[in-house]
Design an enzyme around this catalytic site. Structure first.
Site: not given
Lengths: 162, 500
Positions: B117, B159, B165-166, B209, B236, B276, B292
C-alpha cells in the site's frame, strides 16, 4: 387445522382446508382464498380467482424454500405452538449461527453479562461474527475454547436460568 | 511462446469462465480440485482434472508446490491464477516462472510493488496521480496521530498499514476520539496482520468507487478499457458493479485513464490490472492496484465487446495487445450482480448447504458466469460466491430493468442468496437516479427486511409451503455416497481465497 409458519421474524397463521386433492381453501389474514392445485414436474401451480401462481418449492429438513413471483422465501412450520412459545422464552443458550471457528471469548463462567453484550466472536468464510447475549444474566457454562471449530447450532455459552 | 495447455489454479465461477475462453481458443484446460470440489462444475468443464488435496484451501488451492507439480505432470505450458487464492502472491508467480511455466499475470516484482500500500502510494505521487492526504505512522502514539490529523483535517480514517478488507479501520471525526480509535485500530491491525503500524488519511464522506481496467504487454503498449463503478458495497465488499459510471464526463474519463496507465507503467506492469480510485465530485484519489483479473471484469467485456481472458492469454504468450487505445470502443451499459451464498437479512452470514433447485435466467444481452449447478453442495471452505449475473443494454435504465427481470427469473433453492435483496436495490429510487456512493447500502439498506407477498399470492405461497412439507425429503445429489458436509464431520478447517 390452523398452521403457523415462521419466516424471518414474522409469524403467519393460516388455515389450509383441502376440499379434494386438487382444491383447497387457504384462510390467511382474515380472507379465504380458493386455490386449485396441480403439479407439473417440479412446478407447483395454483389457480386463484385473480391469476395463476407458478411456484417451486423444496424442503430441507424443517426449512421450506418457496419461489413465487420472482422471489424466494424460506419458511419453517411451527408444529407445536406451545413449544414454540417456550423456545421464544428459552433464551439461556448462545448458539453458533453457522459453522466456524471461535476466535475470541470475552466471558468466563460466573461473569455477569448485559443484554446484547458481545460474548464471543466466530469466524467463517472470511467473516467475523459477534455473538451477543440474548438477555442479561450470569454465565453458567462456557462450552468452547478459543480456536475451537464448532458446528452450526452448537451451544457455546449457557446462561443461568432466570 | 504459444500456450497449448493451461492449468487453472482456482475453482468456482472464475475457473469455469477462464476455461470457456481457453477451450474456445483450442487450448487444453487442466483443473485442480480439493476433496470438497470433486463434483464441482469447474472439474467437469476442464479437459483434465487433478486432485491436489484436502478441502481447506491451505492444503489445496493455496498449496504452491502441489499446483506446480500438477502443472508439470499434466504438461501445462501456463497457469492462470484467477482471482483470490494465489493470484496476488508474488512467491507463486515467481515459482511458476522458475518451473519454466508461463504465469498468466504480472511479473512478481511489479506484483509485489503494487501489493504494498505504501509503496504503491509513493509510486502514484511520483507519477503525479492524486492521493488522499495522509501519513504513515510506524510507531503510532496518540500525540503523533493528533498532530497528523490536524494537518490532514477531520474526518480522518485510521487504517492498518499492512491491511485490507476493512480490518483495523476507524473513522475519526474529532480529536477526542483519537486515543480510543487508535488503540482499537492498532489492536485489530496487530491481530489481523501481525503489524500495528497504522496509516492516517483524509476520510471522504460519500465517495464513489471508480476503477479502471488496464492492460500492458511486453512491447511497451498500454491501454485502458474504461471504468467500472463499484459503489454498491457491503462491508467493503462489492456486490453490484456497472460500466460506464454515470459520474464521469469524457474529459474526466480520459484524465483518470491516463493516470491509471502512468501508475502501472511506472511499476513495470504486464497483463490485466485494475487501478482503483475514490471519486468525490470531480476529484479523484488513487486507492490501490489489483494485480489480477477482477471478479467484475465481465461488465467491461460487455461494453467493449472484448474477451479479457483472451487478451490475458495473448499477452502472457508474448504477443502485443490486440488493440490500440483509439481502437477501443464502448457501447451501451452493463451491470453485474454477484450472487453469494449468504443471508442479507442476518448480517450477510454465509449460508452453506445443497442447491436443490437451480434455474438460470435467459434473455438477450444476459450472461451468467456460474460455478455451481443443481445438486451441488456449497462448501464452507471458500469464498461463498456462486455466480454472477451480467447484463447489457443500450443505456443504464434499460440494463437495470433487464437485470431486475433476470434476478426474478433466477431460481436458487436450498441455500440463501441475496437475489431478493438485490432486486430491492435495483428498484430503489436513489439507485435508479444514480445517486450512489460507497455508503449507499449502509444509508438505505441497513434495516432491510424481506417482504412477503399479500392476499392471494400469500395464500399460494403458504399452500406451496404446505405441499413442500408433505413431500418426501429432497432428491439428494444422485449417487453421492460419502458427503463432505461439515455437519457430519467437522475436522479442522480454514477459510481462504478472497474475492475482489
Amino acid at each position: 387445522m390452523i398452521r403457523i409458519f415462521r419466516t424471518g421474524e414474522q409469524k403467519i397463521e393460516a388455515e389450509i382446508r383441502h376440499l379434494d386433492p386438487a382444491k383447497m381453501h387457504v384462510e390467511v389474514e382474515g380472507e379465504v382464498n380458493a386455490l386449485h392445485f396441480e403439479r407439473m414436474g417440479r412446478l407447483l401451480i395454483f389457480d386463484g380467482e385473480r391469476r395463476r401462481y407458478f411456484t417451486r418449492a423444496v424442503r430441507d429438513k424443517d426449512r421450506i424454500h418457496v419461489w413465487i413471483d420472482g422471489r424466494v422465501h424460506e419458511l419453517v412450520e411451527i408444529e407445536d405452538v406451545n413449544a414454540a412459545d417456550n423456545a421464544d422464552r428459552n433464551r439461556d443458550d448462545i448458539r453458533a449461527p453457522m459453522p466456524g471457528t471461535v476466535i475470541k471469548l470475552n466471558i468466563s463462567p460466573g461473569d455477569e453479562v448485559a443484554a446484547d453484550q458481545v460474548v464471543a466472536v466466530l469466524e467463517a468464510m472470511k467473516m467475523e461474527h459477534n455473538l451477543r447475549a440474548p438477555r442479561a444474566g450470569r454465565v453458567a457454562a462456557v462450552n468452547v475454547k478459543t480456536g475451537q471449530t464448532v458446528a452450526a447450532e452448537a451451544v457455546l455459552v449457557h446462561l443461568e436460568p432466570q | 511462446m504459444k500456450i497449448r495447455s493451461l492449468l487453472i489454479a482456482n475453482r468456482g465461477e472464475i475457473a469455469v469462465r477462464v476455461m470457456r475462453t481457453a477451450r474456445a481458443l483450442g487450448i487444453r484446460t487442466i483443473a485442480v480440485y480439493s476433496d470438497a470440489d470433486r463434483d464441482a462444475l469447474h472439474v467437469e468443464t476442464a479437459d483434465e482434472a487433478v486432485h491436489i488435496g484436502a478441502s481447506p484451501a491451505s492444503e489445496s488451492y493455496l498449496n504452491i508446490e502441489k499446483i506446480i507439480a500438477a502443472a508439470r505432470e499434466h504438461g501445462a505450458d501456463a497457469i492462470h491464477p484467477g482471482y483470490g487464492f494465489l493470484s496476488e502472491n508474488p512467491r507463486f508467480s515467481n515459482a511458476v516462472r522458475l518451473a519454466g511455466l508461463i504465469f498468466v499475470g504480472p511479473p512478481h516484482d511489479a506484483m509485489g510493488l503494487l501489493g504494498d500500500k505504501i509503496a504503491s502510494r509513493e509510486l502514484a505521487i511520483k507519477h503525479k496521480v492524486p492521493v488522499t492526504p495522509g501519513a504513515l505512522l510506524p510507531n503510532p502514539s496518540p500525540d503523533a496521530a493528533i498532530a497528523e490529523a490536524k494537518k490532514i483535517g477531520y474526518p480522518v480514517l485510521i487504517k492498518a498499514a499492512a491491511g485490507g478488507g476493512g480490518k483495523g479501520m476507524r473513522v475519526v471525526r474529532s480529536e477526542a476520539e483519537i486515543p480510543d480509535s487508535l488503540s482499537a485500530a492498532r489492536r485489530e491491525a496487530m491481530s489481523a496482520f501481525g503489524d500495528d503500524a497504522v496509516y492516517l488519511e483524509k476520510y471522504i464522506d460519500n465517495p464513489r468507487h471508480i476503477e479502471f481496467q488496464v492492460f500492458c504487454d511486453d512491447h511497451g503498449n498500454a491501454v485502458h478499457l474504461g471504468e467500472r463503478e463499484c459503489s454498491i458495497q457491503r462491508r467493503h465488499q462489492k456486490i453490484i458493479e456497472e460500466s460506464p459510471s454515470i459520474a464521469l464526463t469524457p474529459e474526466l474519463r480520459a484524465e483518470m485513464g491516463a493516470a491509471a496507465l502512468r501508475i502501472v507503467q511506472g511499476a513495470g506492469y504486464r497483463n490485466a490490472g485494475t487501478v482503483e480510485f475514490l471519486l468525490d465530485g470531480d476529484k479523484f484519489y488513487f486507492l490501490e492496484v489489483n494485480a489480477r483479473l477482477q471478479v467484475e471484469h465481465p461488465v467491461t467485456e460487455m461494453v467493449t465487446g472484448e474477451d479479457l481472458v483472451a487478451w490475458q492469454l495473448m499477452v502472457a504468450a508474448g504477443e502485443p495487445l490486440p488493440k490500440k487505445q483509439d481502437e477501443i470502443r464502448w457501447r451501451g451499459h452493463a451491470i453485474e450482480c454477484r450472487v453469494y451464498a449468504e443471508d442479507p437479512s442476518s448480517g450477510f452470514l454465509p449460508s452453506t448447504g445443497t442447491i436443490y433447485r437451480l434455474t438460470e435466467p435467459h434473455a438477450p444481452g444476459l450472461r451468467i458466469d456460474s460455478g455451481v449447478r443443481d445438486g451441488f453442495e456449497v462448501p464452507l471452505f471458500y469464498d461463498p460466491i456462486l455466480s454472477k449475473v451480467i447484463c447489457w443494454a443500450d443505456n443504464r435504465e434499460a440494463a437495470r430493468v433487464r437485470m431486475l427481470d433476470a434476478l426474478r427469473q433466477y431460481v436458487i433453492l436450498g441455500v440463501r442468496t441475496p437475489l431478493n435483496y438485490m432486486q430491492d436495490i435495483l428498484a430503489h429510487p436513489e439507485f435508479i437516479g444514480g445517486n450512489i456512493s460507497t455508503h449507499f447500502l449502509a444509508q438505505h439498506f441497513s434495516e432491510w427486511k424481506d417482504k412477503l407477498p399479500t392476499g392471494e399470492a400469500l395464500a399460494a405461497l403458504l399452500a406451496a409451503a404446505a405441499e413442500a412439507k408433505a413431500m418426501a425429503t429432497l432428491d439428494s445429489p444422485v449417487g453421492k455416497i460419502e458427503s463432505h458436509t461439515p455437519w457430519k464431520s467437522l475436522g479442522s478447517w480454514r477459510v481462504a481465497g478472497a474475492g475482489a
